[in-house]
Scaffold this active site. Structure first.
Site, PDB file in Angstrom:
ATOM      1  N   CYS A   1       0.834  -1.214   0.000  1.00 16.09           N
ATOM      2  CA  CYS A   1       0.000   0.000   0.000  1.00 16.09           C
ATOM      3  C   CYS A   1       0.863   1.255   0.000  1.00 16.09           C
ATOM      4  O   CYS A   1       1.539   1.572   0.992  1.00 16.09           O
ATOM      5  CB  CYS A   1      -0.914  -0.027   1.222  1.00 16.09           C
ATOM      6  SG  CYS A   1      -1.771   1.517   1.551  1.00 16.09           S
TER       7      CYS A   1
ATOM      8  N   CYS B   1       0.006   3.921   2.588  1.00 20.94           N
ATOM      9  CA  CYS B   1       0.396   3.496   3.941  1.00 20.94           C
ATOM     10  C   CYS B   1       1.813   3.944   4.259  1.00 20.94           C
ATOM     11  O   CYS B   1       2.120   4.350   5.388  1.00 20.94           O
ATOM     12  CB  CYS B   1       0.307   1.970   4.071  1.00 20.94           C
ATOM     13  SG  CYS B   1      -1.349   1.297   3.870  1.00 20.94           S
TER      14      CYS B   1
END
Length: 299
Positions: free
Chosen positions: A47, A50
């Site tokens: 991700c 993230c």
């Protein structure tokens, strides 16, 4: 497994931050949040947002210096609680207090918004702790444990130096300990527009002490000679109130009202209301006194 060229979300070595798992979630988040707010960052190695958000959260949590904790959960390795919380996209961040999720957001927010999120969570926790500590102080005060009450109110004032409830409680401790000067100093610390029953009670008690005669003997002698000497009884009540003997003062004032309700432009009733304010709305002095006053006025 991560894709080529991608790195896992960085981990910051800190007492306030840890990597969590489904197996440790109950201990790290649910139980831990009963004593301290816990932020859960659901992320994954693949991700991109993230990798932007996680360092920001770590930075803000470390700056909070223990006000909150951060637990990071890799959803690929630990899908259980992410599924229970219906995490549909990452990053997703949850805040837990008292074992329950209380706030959340999704996506890589800028640092200013992350900081606001953390500060709001820490502030809510402080507010809950503040109320609990003040309640402990009031309980100690009611049972006459002045040392315990002073310690609790001092702790509350460390959290919020302007708390009207804590200042009012501390002022009452000084008054109960026979130190009106200390009480006056505490009351002076409160904002001028601060409102709280204990603070109002302390102000009223200080006003009573300021206008109280220093001796009672002369008034007691006058009453012994003439029980209807209302002026002597009023002055005696003022002296007793100034000493903190509010029940005795109220009894004398109620006697005047019972014998002559409107004497001296309601002087006794006006003084009695100040005594009630100094005693506090929930005190037995006030509750019993108001019942007696109603009985006199409406009989």
């Amino acid at each position: 497994m991560s894709l080529i060229g991608e790195k896992p979300a960085p981990s910051s070595k800190s007492d306030h931050i840890k990597d969590g798992t489904d197996a440790s979630f109950m201990a790290d988040v649910i139980e831990a949040s009963k004593t301290q707010p816990v932020i859960v960052d659901f992320w994954a190695t693949w991700c991109g947002p993230c990798r932007t958000l996680t360092p920001t959260i770590e930075k803000v949590v470390n700056a909070a210096k223990g006000a909150v904790k951060l637990v990071k959960i890799d959803v690929d390795k630990n899908p259980g609680f992410a599924g229970q919380l219906r995490v549909q996209s990452i990053p997703t961040v949850y805040a837990f207090v008292d074992g329950r999720p209380v706030d959340a957001f999704q996506g890589a927010l800028p640092e200013s918004q992350v900081r606001a999120f953390v500060e709001k969570l820490a502030g809510a926790a402080d507010g809950g702790a503040l109320d609990e500590i003040i309640a402990m102080g009031k309980e100690s005060l009611e049972i006459g444990d002045l040392g315990g009450a002073a310690q609790a109110f001092a702790q509350a004032l460390q959290i919020d130096p302007t708390s009207a409830k804590a200042l009012g409680g501390m002022a009452r401790v000084y008054l109960a300990n026979g130190d009106p000067e200390g009480a006056a100093e505490v009351v002076a610390m409160a904002p001028a527009d601060a409102k709280d029953p204990d603070l109002d009670a302390a102000r009223a008690a200080l006003a009573l002490a300021a206008e109280a005669p220093s001796e009672t003997a002369a008034f007691e002698q006058r009453l012994a000679a003439d029980a209807d000497d209302h002026e002597a009884r009023l002055e005696l009540a003022k002296a007793l109130a100034g000493m903190g003997r509010l029940q005795d003062a109220a009894d004398h004032l109620l006697t005047i009202i019972a014998r002559d309700r409107a004497w001296n432009d309601d002087a006794a009733r006006k003084q009695l209301l100040t005594v009630f304010e100094a005693a506090g709305p929930t005190s037995e002095v006030t509750k019993q006194g108001r019942r007696k006053l109603s009985s006199i006025l409406f009989s």
